[in-house]
Design a protein around this motif. Structure first.
Motif, PDB file in Angstrom:
ATOM      1  N   SER A 224      43.938  45.402  43.068  1.00  0.00           N
ATOM      2  CA  SER A 224      43.531  45.934  44.364  1.00  0.00           C
ATOM      3  C   SER A 224      43.680  44.874  45.448  1.00  0.00           C
ATOM      4  CB  SER A 224      42.075  46.405  44.316  1.00  0.00           C
ATOM      5  OG  SER A 224      41.923  47.452  43.387  1.00  0.00           O
ATOM      6  N   PHE A 225      43.984  45.334  46.641  1.00  0.00           N
ATOM      7  CA  PHE A 225      44.035  44.447  47.801  1.00  0.00           C
ATOM      8  C   PHE A 225      42.612  44.106  48.242  1.00  0.00           C
ATOM      9  CE2 PHE A 225      44.039  43.948  52.467  1.00  0.00           C
ATOM     10  CZ  PHE A 225      44.868  42.843  52.571  1.00  0.00           C
ATOM     11  N   ILE A 226      42.408  42.864  48.591  1.00  0.00           N
ATOM     12  CA  ILE A 226      41.132  42.404  49.144  1.00  0.00           C
ATOM     13  C   ILE A 226      41.403  41.844  50.535  1.00  0.00           C
ATOM     14  CG2 ILE A 226      39.198  40.807  48.887  1.00  0.00           C
ATOM     15  CD1 ILE A 226      39.688  40.866  45.873  1.00  0.00           C
ATOM     16  N   GLY A 227      40.689  42.335  51.509  1.00  0.00           N
ATOM     17  CA  GLY A 227      40.921  41.938  52.890  1.00  0.00           C
ATOM     18  C   GLY A 227      40.228  40.643  53.261  1.00  0.00           C
ATOM     19  N   ASP A 228      40.026  40.457  54.559  1.00  0.00           N
ATOM     20  CA  ASP A 228      39.367  39.266  55.102  1.00  0.00           C
ATOM     21  C   ASP A 228      40.118  37.986  54.729  1.00  0.00           C
ATOM     22  OD1 ASP A 228      37.284  40.794  56.247  1.00  0.00           O
ATOM     23  OD2 ASP A 228      36.208  40.812  54.333  1.00  0.00           O
ATOM     24  N   GLY A 229      41.438  38.085  54.578  1.00  0.00           N
ATOM     25  CA  GLY A 229      42.255  36.908  54.306  1.00  0.00           C
ATOM     26  C   GLY A 229      42.121  36.362  52.901  1.00  0.00           C
ATOM     27  N   TYR A 230      41.585  37.148  51.982  1.00  0.00           N
ATOM     28  CA  TYR A 230      41.360  36.623  50.630  1.00  0.00           C
ATOM     29  C   TYR A 230      42.674  36.208  49.973  1.00  0.00           C
ATOM     30  CZ  TYR A 230      39.428  36.125  45.940  1.00  0.00           C
ATOM     31  OH  TYR A 230      39.056  35.614  44.714  1.00  0.00           O
ATOM     32  N   TYR A 231      43.697  37.014  50.150  1.00  0.00           N
ATOM     33  CA  TYR A 231      45.020  36.668  49.636  1.00  0.00           C
ATOM     34  C   TYR A 231      45.990  36.322  50.774  1.00  0.00           C
ATOM     35  CZ  TYR A 231      43.633  38.925  45.200  1.00  0.00           C
ATOM     36  OH  TYR A 231      43.016  39.272  44.032  1.00  0.00           O
ATOM     37  N   HIS A 232      46.112  37.239  51.691  1.00  0.00           N
ATOM     38  CA  HIS A 232      47.132  37.190  52.740  1.00  0.00           C
ATOM     39  C   HIS A 232      46.467  37.002  54.090  1.00  0.00           C
ATOM     40  CE1 HIS A 232      50.900  38.262  54.732  1.00  0.00           C
ATOM     41  NE2 HIS A 232      50.266  39.204  55.417  1.00  0.00           N
ATOM     42  N   PRO A 233      46.992  36.106  54.943  1.00  0.00           N
ATOM     43  CA  PRO A 233      48.287  35.430  54.821  1.00  0.00           C
ATOM     44  C   PRO A 233      48.260  34.023  54.219  1.00  0.00           C
ATOM     45  CG  PRO A 233      47.478  35.177  57.049  1.00  0.00           C
ATOM     46  CD  PRO A 233      46.454  36.019  56.327  1.00  0.00           C
ATOM     47  N   GLY A 234      47.055  33.402  54.061  1.00  0.00           N
ATOM     48  CA  GLY A 234      47.084  31.988  53.687  1.00  0.00           C
ATOM     49  C   GLY A 234      46.327  31.581  52.442  1.00  0.00           C
ATOM     50  N   ASN A 235      45.296  32.316  52.051  1.00  0.00           N
ATOM     51  CA  ASN A 235      44.438  31.837  50.973  1.00  0.00           C
ATOM     52  C   ASN A 235      44.978  32.085  49.576  1.00  0.00           C
ATOM     53  OD1 ASN A 235      42.324  30.545  52.381  1.00  0.00           O
ATOM     54  ND2 ASN A 235      41.458  32.519  52.941  1.00  0.00           N
ATOM     55  N   TRP A 236      46.171  32.615  49.463  1.00  0.00           N
ATOM     56  CA  TRP A 236      46.818  32.752  48.156  1.00  0.00           C
ATOM     57  C   TRP A 236      46.948  31.406  47.445  1.00  0.00           C
ATOM     58  CZ3 TRP A 236      51.106  29.738  48.092  1.00  0.00           C
ATOM     59  CH2 TRP A 236      51.721  29.463  49.321  1.00  0.00           C
ATOM     60  N   ARG A 237      46.968  30.310  48.177  1.00  0.00           N
ATOM     61  CA  ARG A 237      47.084  28.984  47.549  1.00  0.00           C
ATOM     62  C   ARG A 237      45.929  28.712  46.583  1.00  0.00           C
ATOM     63  NH1 ARG A 237      51.031  26.021  49.964  1.00  0.00           N
ATOM     64  NH2 ARG A 237      51.538  26.451  52.141  1.00  0.00           N
ATOM     65  N   LYS A 238      44.784  29.326  46.833  1.00  0.00           N
ATOM     66  CA  LYS A 238      43.597  29.096  46.008  1.00  0.00           C
ATOM     67  C   LYS A 238      43.618  29.913  44.713  1.00  0.00           C
ATOM     68  CE  LYS A 238      40.648  28.472  50.109  1.00  0.00           C
ATOM     69  NZ  LYS A 238      39.419  28.971  50.777  1.00  0.00           N
ATOM     70  N   ARG A 239      44.464  30.940  44.651  1.00  0.00           N
ATOM     71  CA  ARG A 239      44.413  31.914  43.563  1.00  0.00           C
ATOM     72  C   ARG A 239      45.390  31.544  42.449  1.00  0.00           C
ATOM     73  NH1 ARG A 239      40.015  32.650  46.216  1.00  0.00           N
ATOM     74  NH2 ARG A 239      40.365  33.370  48.348  1.00  0.00           N
ATOM     75  N   LEU A 240      44.916  31.590  41.211  1.00  0.00           N
ATOM     76  CA  LEU A 240      45.704  31.124  40.077  1.00  0.00           C
ATOM     77  C   LEU A 240      47.076  31.792  39.975  1.00  0.00           C
ATOM     78  CD1 LEU A 240      43.015  30.985  37.233  1.00  0.00           C
ATOM     79  CD2 LEU A 240      44.066  29.037  38.387  1.00  0.00           C
ATOM     80  N   ASP A 241      47.140  33.095  40.189  1.00  0.00           N
ATOM     81  CA  ASP A 241      48.391  33.819  39.977  1.00  0.00           C
ATOM     82  C   ASP A 241      49.424  33.583  41.065  1.00  0.00           C
ATOM     83  OD1 ASP A 241      47.464  34.883  37.658  1.00  0.00           O
ATOM     84  OD2 ASP A 241      47.037  36.882  38.459  1.00  0.00           O
ATOM     85  N   PHE A 242      48.984  33.139  42.236  1.00  0.00           N
ATOM     86  CA  PHE A 242      49.883  33.112  43.385  1.00  0.00           C
ATOM     87  C   PHE A 242      50.170  31.709  43.917  1.00  0.00           C
ATOM     88  CE2 PHE A 242      47.248  37.028  43.605  1.00  0.00           C
ATOM     89  CZ  PHE A 242      48.227  37.898  43.149  1.00  0.00           C
ATOM     90  N   GLY A 243      49.161  30.844  43.918  1.00  0.00           N
ATOM     91  CA  GLY A 243      49.338  29.488  44.424  1.00  0.00           C
ATOM     92  C   GLY A 243      49.234  28.464  43.314  1.00  0.00           C
TER      93      GLY A 243
END
Length: 442
Positions: A224-243
């Motif tokens: 599921s998409f999570i808003g408030d910048g959790y993934y996009h556009p910048g905080n993906w760096r913090k997430r194991l699968d993406f950053g």
């Protein structure tokens, strides 16, 4: 294996299981003829580092921006305005399909998990690739990208533009010249904290209009998409699968002069994390990672330790004391040699200690090189890039090894680079991810 001039073309093709059908040899006359035409370029991404890469490449002589793509249509306004004649796509796969005959080069400047799919697809078509750091999300992807670049004989450059700065060049030349003697050990750090100890929010938010969430996920499992910048556009760096966390974000920059100065450093023999482990969703903060490399003619011993710290993790007091009360920069490295110590801030001129010994020493004078122009000129047949995927591969592999080690706190992992395997079987699952159904062929 990372292809180098020492590896024959036959051995590379044998390793890849490739056939003799490969990119044809291009003569110097053909290169000269090609250089009279504009370099036709396309961009993966339009904001952040994609905007930097796109505009810097566009500013080079005789470059035509043919197309660009972005999964978030709301982010394309500046690119549309600056490049009104370029064709715009949302799906990068469609762009490559439709523009394959119209482009010569691309820049891949998107979240880490998309680097390999985009770059490999481009190189299969014979396109030159400027790829942002880290080269890819997983070690297997990094290795495959370096092999593909060599197989297709395309020009590549990793986006570690500080590599071409006068400050980093000066530091590398000082090390190579033996200014501080043989290197005993290196301590490198970043104060950034690209991690998150909190659990993933249990929520599903509406996907913003114009944003293709499924395409953004790419090779990763559906969620599921999570808003408030959790993934996009910048905080993906913090997430194991993406950053790839702070080490992935800054390590390719900060450890670059370590690799550049200590020639032949290669791949670490082992890696050990003494910092916190990531949770099920996010990278940890305050990392401390210890690498052991095989020695080179530039090192004092048969092995050389390299220590990484980020966030609030602190360098040992005995190391800080060696820079004689000089303020520790937010990011940088301390090189400890048999004849002295070099502090290299990120980004500033190197400093040498003891001050009394080096008061009359002048580091080699160098000039800034345009990292993007170097790529463009190499694509046009003039000169070579200094951060090709053959160089960037071992550097990125080192960075990613640290991320894997962080999952196994206080355990030394021996690394068999040839076989792409650890001595601890549980760690091997993180070398190569399984792409989700429908994306296996990219």
């Amino acid at each position: 294996m990372y292809p180098t001039p020492l590896h024959s073309r036959r051995s590379v093709l044998k390793l890849l299981g490739a056939t003799a059908a490969s990119a044809p040899f291009i003569s110097g006359d053909a290169f000269a003829a090609a250089s009279a035409k504009p370099l036709r370029h396309a961009s993966f991404g339009t904001t952040g580092m994609a905007w930097e890469d796109l505009t810097h490449i566009a500013d080079c002589d005789q470059v035509e921006i043919v197309a660009f793509c972005d999964v978030d249509d709301s982010k394309t306004a500046n690119a549309r305005k600056k490049f009104p004649d370029a064709r715009v796509y949302q799906d990068w796969r469609v762009m490559l399909e439709k523009e394959a005959g119209n482009i010569d080069s691309v820049n891949v400047s998107t979240p880490d998990h998309t680097h390999a799919p985009m770059a490999l697809a481009s190189m299969r078509l014979g396109k030159h690739v400027y790829g942002q750091k880290p080269l890819a999300h997983d070690i297997y992807e990094v290795r495959r990208m370096a092999e593909m670049a060599d197989e297709k004989k395309v020009v590549t450059q990793m986006g570690i533009q500080i590599h071409s700065s006068s400050q980093y060049q000066s530091a590398v030349q000082a090390i190579r010249a033996g200014a501080i003697g043989k290197i005993v050990e290196v301590h490198s750090w970043s104060s950034k904290s690209w991690g998150d100890p909190s659990p993933r929010p249990d929520q599903a938010d509406p996907v913003p209009e114009g944003f293709d969430w499924d395409l953004w996920l790419g090779v990763c499992a559906t969620r599921s998409f999570i808003g408030d910048g959790y993934y996009h556009p910048g905080n993906w760096r913090k997430r194991l699968d993406f950053g790839t966390g702070t080490l992935g974000d800054m390590g390719c920059h900060i450890l670059d002069p370590v690799f550049g100065g200590i020639g032949g450093l290669g791949i670490p023999q082992s890696v050990r994390s003494e910092g916190p482990e990531p949770n099920a969703w996010n990278w940890a903060i305050d990392s401390k990672v210890n690498y052991t490399f095989g020695g080179t003619p530039m090192t004092a011993e048969k092995t050389m330790p390299l220590h990484w710290y980020d966030g609030e993790a602190k360098l040992p007091a005995v190391v800080i004391a060696k820079i004689e009360a000089t303020a520790l920069p937010e990011q940088g490295s301390i090189f400890i040699g048999t004849e002295g110590v070099m502090l290299l801030p990120h980004i500033d001129a190197p400093q040498f200690f003891p001050v009394a010994k080096f008061k009359d020493y002048q580091a080699p004078a160098t000039a800034d090189i345009n990292h993007w122009q170097q790529f463009v000129e190499a694509c046009r047949g003039t000169g070579k890039t200094s951060a090709s995927f053959a160089y960037a591969g071992p550097l990125t592999e080192t960075i990613l090894l640290g991320g894997i080690a962080s999952r196994f706190q206080n355990r030394t992992l021996a690394w068999n680079s040839k076989d792409l395997a650890f001595d601890h079987p549980a760690a091997n699952q993180y070398i190569r991810r399984t792409y989700r159904k429908g994306w296996e062929s990219v």
